[in-house]
Design an enzyme around this catalytic site. Structure first.
Site, PDB file in Angstrom:
ATOM      1  N   GLU A   1       8.508  -5.060  -1.196  1.00  0.00           N
ATOM      2  CA  GLU A   1       7.381  -4.146  -1.036  1.00  0.00           C
ATOM      3  C   GLU A   1       7.800  -2.702  -1.280  1.00  0.00           C
ATOM      4  OE1 GLU A   1       4.688  -5.659  -1.029  1.00  0.00           O
ATOM      5  OE2 GLU A   1       5.475  -7.603  -0.457  1.00  0.00           O
TER       6      GLU A   1
ATOM      7  N   ASN B   1       0.829  -1.203   0.000  1.00  0.00           N
ATOM      8  CA  ASN B   1       0.000   0.000   0.000  1.00  0.00           C
ATOM      9  C   ASN B   1       0.870   1.262   0.000  1.00  0.00           C
ATOM     10  OD1 ASN B   1      -2.239  -1.870   0.893  1.00  0.00           O
ATOM     11  ND2 ASN B   1      -0.966  -1.859   2.725  1.00  0.00           N
TER      12      ASN B   1
END
Length: 863
Positions: A305, A272
């Site tokens: 990530e 995210n």
């Protein structure tokens, strides 16, 4: 159906979505303002969307939404009629441009699926990829609708940290002991990248100065009491940020970067924008509780990530069929990161093991799909080793064909063209082609053709002319419903050595036809070929290596990966020879040259210890199964055990001497080598239980403690249960360590293991609600303890089936992921196939079967 009425759920066969049916969204949402009033069972979500019609049409606005109670629907401030049916909210006759306000109520505490907004150990947390946002509010839940998010979170002060994407712009106190925080993300993003976290954590802070002298605040949030285990994650993050600037010229773009570690999480981590949510497994580590492998895994996943910030966030997927656009590319990037900061050879070996042990099996099974799937029923089922790891191999092949300079030029052009867009795999390949001038039109077939290509290589040597010839045929197997597959563009790396190990030729060939021949001028005799060096393409290689050739490659190939590959081939040949002997009712035996080759690995004075360790971690049963079309499982298990035990017995003296030399060498490579040797000593005639207990009790870190315990388990040592009990008592309050303990319990190769696993489900540290616990105890049993999972009475299959039935109602994602061993049965005998099919039919007969489990079970049974 009348307006404002919800339809009942009906038990219909889930429909597949197809890439060919893709259409652009009817409506766009340039801006979304979310307000959360957090409460465990009644969180109120107010979503204010700015909506614009996309093109000239009069179609209704259809929004995705699940498990929500609707309180209000307003268009430009006025209540409107709507239809709510089968997970869709439909509004007819809407303006071309308007403001939509939705007020809904959701139940985070009751959300055991861990999708959308849920609670993890008292904290609020979200997971929206792939289609979890629809459990938060009604929205066009698809990756090609990009919005600028503004978020306001309201919660009691017992949740001091209120986090979301972007930069914090406001915070303050409210009445009645509540407070709020407001966040704005300046970059448009799809809703799957939305994140919210609210809780009370320990916080580790640091800073990173980018190449343009911008100061970025770094924050790692962990459960109370775990702050001392967050430092490696922070160091890994800073290392990844610096590497991405130096290798890819990519700089971070927000004022803050946050990582939150939660124990209840379906995946490893989630990228995210600016607020990464991580499984604690990939954040928490210190030497007492984490192994060297754990430290490496954290560094890799932290990097993965972070690298998504550009390859996935700034440029995202047009649709979920393009998932490998971001995941395959980012896996390649994290592999390169790990290789640049660590051992390139060992990291490459680990990637190859994933392909040969798992991805090849997926290609051969009922869930076979290209890296860009053509159709899906449940998108969560396509977060696969094919999309991720084979996808990374496809990116690596482009890098091999273009070279570092050409590849980086393609990356630069890709970002220049598509920053802030949702694009396709074809867009990426086109940028690579345009920047480099390399024709990749045939190469694109890798994206659309499923299955593992197979290369059959024969050779000949003309002594009079001094010409060595390689004849290569490529073929990709097809299923009954598939068209014949076309030849692929395959980079084929070759080294030729003489019998003394001198390198004669080292060349990259390009295969583009079904059959090709290559000739090399080689004087002095037939060379030893090292083929498909460094696994230059994700293919199966068929070449009849003689033992003498493999011995040359093990000792002298210029590529360390090729040396390891030769050791795998040597071991595999020995196993299959003994499988044949068992089938012919002959006694098993092992040639002395094989023993001598592995003795040389133990004694090698200059070879990297980490590489030596990999050579002694013999091919798993899973990888051996993928080498053949049909397998006699019982004979395979017996033959593999025999070969390992024979090597251990014959080299016992050398193993013991080498072990004693390695004791006290304080580095990860030496520990890996030492523990590989200890595992063999535990299988030798003596068993060396004193060494096992001595290392276990003297261990100053988890690597050596677990190494001794794992060796005791694999070697069925008499001290095994005592050490397991001691370990369990010591670490019963540390969940991640208990996961290791659960996994070892499930790996015990005894008929009583099912009874053991059943009892452990009542252990205080185990919970069916926690994916980490389920994967470690039950999933690991089915995927790694093959002799017991595949026991002839079928009880192993039924045991896993019962677990899946339970998980189907709790967490369908986890249920579907741990069921993979049930569906890969085409190579087994008729009795086992029948037992597995019966178990799958039990699942299909469940009245509340999830789409996740239905898709895998139905495809496995050909329905």
């Amino acid at each position: 159906m009348s307006d404002n009425q919800t339809s009942p759920v009906t038990a219909v066969q889930p429909a597949a979505k197809r890439l060919a049916d893709y259409l652009p969204p009817d409506y766009l949402v340039p801006a979304l303002n979310l307000t959360f009033r957090l409460a465990p069972q009644t969180t109120r979500v107010t979503a204010v969307s700015q909506i614009e019609r996309n093109g000239e049409h009069q179609r209704p606005l259809i929004l995705d939404g699940e498990q929500q109670q609707i309180e209000q629907v307003l268009v430009d401030g006025a209540e409107v009629a709507y239809q709510h049916t089968d997970g869709k909210l439909t509004l007819a006759n809407v303006p071309a441009k308007f403001e939509l306000t939705l007020v809904t109520v959701i139940d985070p505490q009751g959300n055991s699926s861990l999708e959308g907004l849920y609670m993890s150990d008292g904290a609020y947390c979200t997971q929206c990829e792939a289609e979890g946002f629809r459990r938060i509010t009604f929205f066009p839940d698809r990756p090609d609708v990009l919005s600028r998010f503004s978020v306001r979170i309201e919660a009691p002060t017992e949740f001091p940290f209120l986090l979301s994407n972007g930069n914090k712009v406001e915070q303050g106190r409210l009445d009645d002991g509540w407070h709020y925080a407001c966040w704005q993300d300046p970059f448009p993003k799809p809703c799957y990248l939305f994140a919210l976290v609210a809780g009370d954590f320990d916080l580790l802070e640091d800073n990173f100065t980018t190449k343009s002298e911008r100061d970025v605040k770094l924050q790692v949030f962990v459960d109370k009491g775990n702050l001392n285990k967050a430092h490696h994650a922070m160091a890994s993050l800073k290392k990844a940020m610096a590497w991405d600037e130096s290798r890819f010229d990519l700089e971070y773009d927000l004022d803050i970067y946050m990582i939150v570690a939660v124990d209840f999480f379906n995946m490893g981590a989630m990228e995210n924008k600016g607020l990464n949510v991580f499984n604690t497994k990939y954040v928490l580590a210190d030497e007492q509780t984490a192994t060297d492998e754990d430290f490496h895994g954290i560094e890799s996943v932290i990097g993965h990530e972070y690298f998504h910030n550009w390859t996935g966030n700034r440029v995202t997927c047009r649709d979920w069929f393009q998932l490998s656009l971001k995941e395959g590319l980012t896996v390649f990037r994290d592999q390169e990161f790990s290789s640049d900061v660590g051992s390139r050879a060992v990291n490459r070996i680990h990637a190859i093991k994933v392909m040969k042990n798992h991805q090849f099996a997926e290609d051969a099974g009922p869930m076979s799909h290209p890296i860009r799937p053509e159709e899906v029923i449940e998108m969560n089922n396509f977060y696969t080793v094919t999309v991720y790891d084979k996808g990374a191999e496809v990116i690596r092949m482009m890098h091999t064909l273009l070279g570092e300079q050409g590849f980086q030029a393609g990356m630069k052009l890709y970002f220049e063209r598509h920053d802030g867009q949702a694009v396709t795999c074809d867009d990426f390949v086109q940028a690579m082609q345009d920047a480099s001038g390399k024709d990749l039109s045939q190469f694109r077939r890798w994206y659309s053709q499923a299955g593992t290509p197979e290369l059959t290589v024969t050779d000949s040597y003309d002594a009079d002319k001094g010409v060595y010839r390689l004849d290569v045929k490529q073929f990709t197997p097809t299923r009954s419903n598939e068209q014949p597959k076309l030849p692929l563009h395959i980079p084929f790396s070759v080294e030729l050595l003489d019998n003394e190990g001198n390198s004669l030729v080292n060349e990259l060939l390009e295969l583009t036809e079904a059959s090709q021949s290559f000739e090399f001028d080689v004087k002095g005799g037939a060379p030893v070929p090292s083929l498909l060096q460094d696994f230059s393409a994700p293919v199966k290689l068929h070449y009849q290596y003689a033992t003498a050739q493999l011995l040359v490659l093990m000792g002298f190939a210029s590529s360390e990966v090729a040396r390891w590959e030769a050791s795998v081939s040597l071991f595999s040949q020995a196993v299959w020879q003994n499988v044949a002997r068992l089938q012919q009712q002959q006694a098993m035996s092992l040639d002395s040259s094989v023993i001598d080759a592995f003795r040389a690995v133990v004694l090698h004075a200059t070879q990297d210890h980490a590489l030596s360790a990999e050579m002694l971690k013999f091919a798993t049963a899973n990888s051996l199964i993928e080498q053949v079309e049909q397998v006699d499982l019982d004979a395979l298990f017996s033959a593999r055990d025999f070969v390992i035990d024979a090597i251990a017995d014959a080299t016992e003296d050398e193993l013991l001497a080498r072990y004693r030399e390695l004791v006290g060498q304080d580095n990860a490579a030496s520990r890996s080598f030492k523990n590989a040797i200890l595992a063999l000593l535990a299988r030798s005639a003596d068993g060396h239980e004193s060494l096992l207990t001595q290392q276990f009790n003297a261990a100053e870190g988890m690597t050596d403690a677990l190494g001794a315990l794992a060796a005791a388990v694999a070697g069925s040592a008499d001290c095994r249960d005592e050490l397991l009990e001691q370990f369990g008592k010591q670490w019963q309050d540390t969940p991640l360590v208990m996961d290791k303990w659960f996994t070892l319990q499930g790996s015990i190769n005894e008929d009583s293991v099912l009874q053991r696993l059943t009892g452990l489900q009542d252990h205080p540290a185990f919970s069916f609600n926690n994916p980490n616990r389920v994967r470690s105890l039950l999933g690991a049993f089915a995927s790694t303890n093959l002799p017991q999972f595949h026991r002839a009475d079928g009880q192993g299959y039924q045991f896993l089936t019962n677990v899946i039935k339970k998980m189907n109602g709790l967490n369908p994602q986890v249920a579907a992921r741990i069921m993979t061993p049930l569906i890969q049965f085409s190579k087994f005998d008729a009795q086992r196939q029948q037992q597995l099919k019966a178990c799958l039919q039990q699942l299909l007969d469940l009245p509340d079967l999830s789409r996740d489990v239905y898709e895998k079970a139905s495809k496995a049974l050909g329905q």
